[in-house]
Design a protein around this motif. Structure first.
Motif, PDB file in Angstrom:
ATOM      1  N   GLY A 247       6.487  -6.363  16.153  1.00 29.65           N
ATOM      2  CA  GLY A 247       5.211  -5.765  16.478  1.00 29.65           C
ATOM      3  C   GLY A 247       4.432  -5.355  15.239  1.00 29.65           C
ATOM      4  N   VAL A 248       3.851  -4.170  15.309  1.00 25.03           N
ATOM      5  CA  VAL A 248       3.018  -3.666  14.209  1.00 25.03           C
ATOM      6  C   VAL A 248       3.840  -3.534  12.938  1.00 25.03           C
ATOM      7  CG1 VAL A 248       1.601  -1.731  13.408  1.00 25.03           C
ATOM      8  CG2 VAL A 248       1.424  -2.494  15.779  1.00 25.03           C
ATOM      9  N   ASP A 249       5.094  -3.108  13.054  1.00 30.33           N
ATOM     10  CA  ASP A 249       5.945  -2.945  11.876  1.00 30.33           C
ATOM     11  C   ASP A 249       6.157  -4.282  11.165  1.00 30.33           C
ATOM     12  OD1 ASP A 249       7.652  -1.352  10.134  1.00 30.33           O
ATOM     13  OD2 ASP A 249       9.321  -2.455  11.053  1.00 30.33           O
ATOM     14  N   GLY A 250       6.410  -5.344  11.906  1.00 30.35           N
ATOM     15  CA  GLY A 250       6.571  -6.661  11.301  1.00 30.35           C
ATOM     16  C   GLY A 250       5.300  -7.144  10.626  1.00 30.35           C
ATOM     17  N   LEU A 251       4.160  -6.918  11.293  1.00 28.61           N
ATOM     18  CA  LEU A 251       2.870  -7.268  10.685  1.00 28.61           C
ATOM     19  C   LEU A 251       2.658  -6.505   9.384  1.00 28.61           C
ATOM     20  CD1 LEU A 251       0.550  -7.286  13.823  1.00 28.61           C
ATOM     21  CD2 LEU A 251       1.130  -9.266  12.415  1.00 28.61           C
ATOM     22  N   LYS A 252       2.972  -5.222   9.394  1.00 25.71           N
ATOM     23  CA  LYS A 252       2.752  -4.390   8.203  1.00 25.71           C
ATOM     24  C   LYS A 252       3.660  -4.822   7.063  1.00 25.71           C
ATOM     25  CE  LYS A 252       0.981  -0.824   6.000  1.00 25.71           C
ATOM     26  NZ  LYS A 252       1.234  -1.077   4.591  1.00 25.71           N
ATOM     27  N   ARG A 253       4.904  -5.125   7.359  1.00 19.15           N
ATOM     28  CA  ARG A 253       5.818  -5.566   6.302  1.00 19.15           C
ATOM     29  C   ARG A 253       5.349  -6.882   5.686  1.00 19.15           C
ATOM     30  NH1 ARG A 253      11.545  -3.314   6.928  1.00 19.15           N
ATOM     31  NH2 ARG A 253      11.229  -1.583   8.353  1.00 19.15           N
ATOM     32  N   SER A 254       4.879  -7.788   6.528  1.00 25.08           N
ATOM     33  CA  SER A 254       4.362  -9.051   6.026  1.00 25.08           C
ATOM     34  C   SER A 254       3.094  -8.812   5.197  1.00 25.08           C
ATOM     35  CB  SER A 254       4.069  -9.986   7.195  1.00 25.08           C
ATOM     36  OG  SER A 254       3.547 -11.195   6.715  1.00 25.08           O
ATOM     37  N   TRP A 255       2.216  -7.960   5.687  1.00 26.88           N
ATOM     38  CA  TRP A 255       0.990  -7.579   4.980  1.00 26.88           C
ATOM     39  C   TRP A 255       1.328  -7.030   3.591  1.00 26.88           C
ATOM     40  CZ3 TRP A 255      -4.318  -7.134   6.442  1.00 26.88           C
ATOM     41  CH2 TRP A 255      -5.084  -6.279   5.663  1.00 26.88           C
ATOM     42  N   ASP A 256       2.280  -6.102   3.543  1.00 29.79           N
ATOM     43  CA  ASP A 256       2.671  -5.488   2.268  1.00 29.79           C
ATOM     44  C   ASP A 256       3.227  -6.524   1.295  1.00 29.79           C
ATOM     45  OD1 ASP A 256       1.857  -2.995   3.158  1.00 29.79           O
ATOM     46  OD2 ASP A 256       3.895  -2.314   3.646  1.00 29.79           O
ATOM     47  N   ALA A 257       4.025  -7.463   1.806  1.00 24.52           N
ATOM     48  CA  ALA A 257       4.589  -8.502   0.947  1.00 24.52           C
ATOM     49  C   ALA A 257       3.477  -9.389   0.379  1.00 24.52           C
ATOM     50  CB  ALA A 257       5.597  -9.339   1.734  1.00 24.52           C
ATOM     51  N   PHE A 258       2.512  -9.722   1.221  1.00 25.28           N
ATOM     52  CA  PHE A 258       1.389 -10.548   0.772  1.00 25.28           C
ATOM     53  C   PHE A 258       0.583  -9.837  -0.313  1.00 25.28           C
ATOM     54  CE2 PHE A 258      -3.039 -11.985   1.184  1.00 25.28           C
ATOM     55  CZ  PHE A 258      -2.870 -13.337   0.953  1.00 25.28           C
ATOM     56  N   LEU A 259       0.297  -8.550  -0.106  1.00 21.17           N
ATOM     57  CA  LEU A 259      -0.481  -7.817  -1.109  1.00 21.17           C
ATOM     58  C   LEU A 259       0.321  -7.586  -2.389  1.00 21.17           C
ATOM     59  CD1 LEU A 259      -2.602  -5.272   0.936  1.00 21.17           C
ATOM     60  CD2 LEU A 259      -3.161  -7.583   0.177  1.00 21.17           C
ATOM     61  N   ALA A 260       1.631  -7.455  -2.270  1.00 24.42           N
ATOM     62  CA  ALA A 260       2.466  -7.349  -3.471  1.00 24.42           C
ATOM     63  C   ALA A 260       2.364  -8.646  -4.280  1.00 24.42           C
ATOM     64  CB  ALA A 260       3.912  -7.046  -3.091  1.00 24.42           C
ATOM     65  N   PHE A 261       2.343  -9.778  -3.576  1.00 24.05           N
ATOM     66  CA  PHE A 261       2.161 -11.065  -4.249  1.00 24.05           C
ATOM     67  C   PHE A 261       0.815 -11.103  -4.964  1.00 24.05           C
ATOM     68  CE2 PHE A 261       0.430 -15.447  -3.901  1.00 24.05           C
ATOM     69  CZ  PHE A 261       1.289 -16.083  -4.784  1.00 24.05           C
ATOM     70  N   ALA A 262      -0.249 -10.694  -4.289  1.00 27.43           N
ATOM     71  CA  ALA A 262      -1.585 -10.695  -4.899  1.00 27.43           C
ATOM     72  C   ALA A 262      -1.615  -9.805  -6.137  1.00 27.43           C
ATOM     73  CB  ALA A 262      -2.633 -10.233  -3.888  1.00 27.43           C
ATOM     74  N   ASN A 263      -0.952  -8.664  -6.061  1.00 27.50           N
ATOM     75  CA  ASN A 263      -0.925  -7.723  -7.172  1.00 27.50           C
ATOM     76  C   ASN A 263      -0.042  -8.215  -8.323  1.00 27.50           C
ATOM     77  OD1 ASN A 263      -1.745  -5.023  -8.130  1.00 27.50           O
ATOM     78  ND2 ASN A 263       0.459  -4.653  -8.111  1.00 27.50           N
ATOM     79  N   ASP A 264       1.126  -8.769  -8.000  1.00 29.73           N
ATOM     80  CA  ASP A 264       2.092  -9.176  -9.017  1.00 29.73           C
ATOM     81  C   ASP A 264       1.805 -10.540  -9.617  1.00 29.73           C
ATOM     82  OD1 ASP A 264       3.357  -6.804  -8.369  1.00 29.73           O
ATOM     83  OD2 ASP A 264       4.950  -7.767  -7.202  1.00 29.73           O
ATOM     84  N   GLU A 265       1.124 -11.394  -8.869  1.00 30.63           N
ATOM     85  CA  GLU A 265       0.839 -12.765  -9.306  1.00 30.63           C
ATOM     86  C   GLU A 265      -0.661 -13.063  -9.185  1.00 30.63           C
ATOM     87  OE1 GLU A 265       2.936 -14.897 -10.546  1.00 30.63           O
ATOM     88  OE2 GLU A 265       4.920 -14.196  -9.947  1.00 30.63           O
ATOM     89  N   PRO A 266      -1.497 -12.322  -9.929  1.00 30.33           N
ATOM     90  CA  PRO A 266      -2.941 -12.487  -9.738  1.00 30.33           C
ATOM     91  C   PRO A 266      -3.457 -13.906 -10.001  1.00 30.33           C
ATOM     92  CG  PRO A 266      -2.475 -11.132 -11.670  1.00 30.33           C
ATOM     93  CD  PRO A 266      -1.180 -11.332 -10.953  1.00 30.33           C
TER      94      PRO A 266
END
Length: 190
Positions: A77-96
């Motif tokens: 549910g929302v928790d899975g969406l949020k974890r995926s969201w966080d991983a995606f933004l970590a990628f954007a931040n770590d691998e600009p």
């Protein structure tokens, strides 16, 4: 050195050059000089520089999909969406540099296969039973809205690295705002 080792070495050098200097920094001449091979050797393994850059981006994004998929697997549910969201933004931040290439390809087409897969995962999740009857939009539309918001949040993180003043919690703020509009009774993610 085996053919596989040479291909991996070319990929590794190109990846590091893109990370440090952006796509324009990964030239055939520079890669050949670092590895100590000639251009025909490079082009034996990669037909052109665009193919090599695409492989670099795909490998980088495959890593984020692994992390993102682990988020989906560890939460529903929302928790899975949020974890995926966080991983995606970590990628954007770590691998600009890698994220920038991915975002440009997504905007200018054709959309990278990996981006299509991540969008499909959002669509599958939001059409699942956890969201049935709870969304203010059809599930596919909701998935597109949330996925687009993730892309925008990633671009904001790129701008932040260029000096744009943003809240430290901007990713969470965007996620919570979008989810509360898609599911008015959505609890705020931590």
């Amino acid at each position: 050195m085996t053919a596989s080792d040479m291909r991996d070495q070319i990929l590794q050098v190109a990846s590091e050059l893109i990370r440090r200097n952006g796509p324009a920094g990964a030239t055939a001449r520079t890669i050949c000089k670092i590895i100590g091979v000639t251009a025909p050797t490079l082009y034996h393994y990669y037909s052109d520089m665009e193919t090599l850059r695409e492989e670099v981006v795909n490998r980088a994004f495959e890593k984020i999909l692994e992390v993102s998929n682990a988020g989906w697997a560890s939460g529903h549910g929302v928790d899975g969406l949020k974890r995926s969201w966080d991983a995606f933004l970590a990628f954007a931040n770590d691998e600009p540099a890698m994220f920038s290439i991915l975002a440009n390809r997504t905007m200018n087409g054709p959309m990278p296969k990996i981006a299509i897969e991540s969008l499909a995962k959002f669509e599958d999740t939001l059409s699942g039973p956890e969201f049935a009857g709870r969304l203010t939009q059809p599930s596919k539309t909701a998935a597109h809205i949330l996925w687009s918001a993730a892309q925008g949040a990633g671009v904001l993180l790129l701008a932040k690295q260029s000096g744009l003043a943003l809240s430290a919690d901007i990713g969470d703020d965007i996620f919570n705002t979008v989810m509360s509009s898609l599911m008015p009774a959505t609890p705020q993610a931590p």
